[in-house]
Design a protein around this motif. Structure first.
Motif: not given
Length: 142
Positions: A81-87
């Motif tokens: 899983k990527n460690r940064v994602h956009l909400d």
């Protein structure tokens, strides 16, 4: 004309405050004021249970132009899983079925753009939809 959406950038990390303060320095962002009833963030953190202490940190652009950054402690390092994602904030202020309907409509729109739906999280009050972009990077409709 397309609707412009506000978003929050969420970082999964081991040490939220440490990572968050780095980004504050890098971007000129500032942490929010301590919650009501607390003079400092340290005082607030010390009032929490040991398991909750240091579990999150947030900061924002003091001009209000940039997105809020939220850092949350997770037990695992980056593996898949990527460690940064956009909400992507599409249901702000809405709850229950009204919120869910707005999120579902936005989900349909971005599916048509090539996104992949991963999971709906819904407890009857709050909801979000976990998705992936066209390269598999995770983001949430929130």
């Amino acid at each position: 004309m397309a609707t412009i959406r506000q978003f929050q950038v969420t970082f999964d990390c081991a040490e939220p405050e440490r990572v968050g303060r780095f980004w504050c320095e890098l971007l000129g962002y500032v942490p929010p004021k301590p919650p009501n009833g607390f003079a400092t963030w340290e005082e607030y953190e010390n009032s929490r249970s040991p398991e909750e202490r240091g579990s999150w940190f947030a900061c924002s652009d003091p001009t209000g132009a940039g997105p809020r950054l939220y850092f949350q402690r997770v037990p695992e390092g980056k593996v898949v899983k990527n460690r940064v994602h956009l909400d992507v904030r599409v249901g702000t202020g809405l709850v229950g079925e009204e919120r869910l309907a707005v999120l579902e409509a936005e989900s349909e729109r971005v599916l048509a753009l090539g996104a992949v739906r991963v999971q709906l999280l819904y407890d009857g009050h709050d909801s979000c939809i976990s998705m992936q972009d066209i390269e598999g990077n995770e983001f949430c409709l929130d």
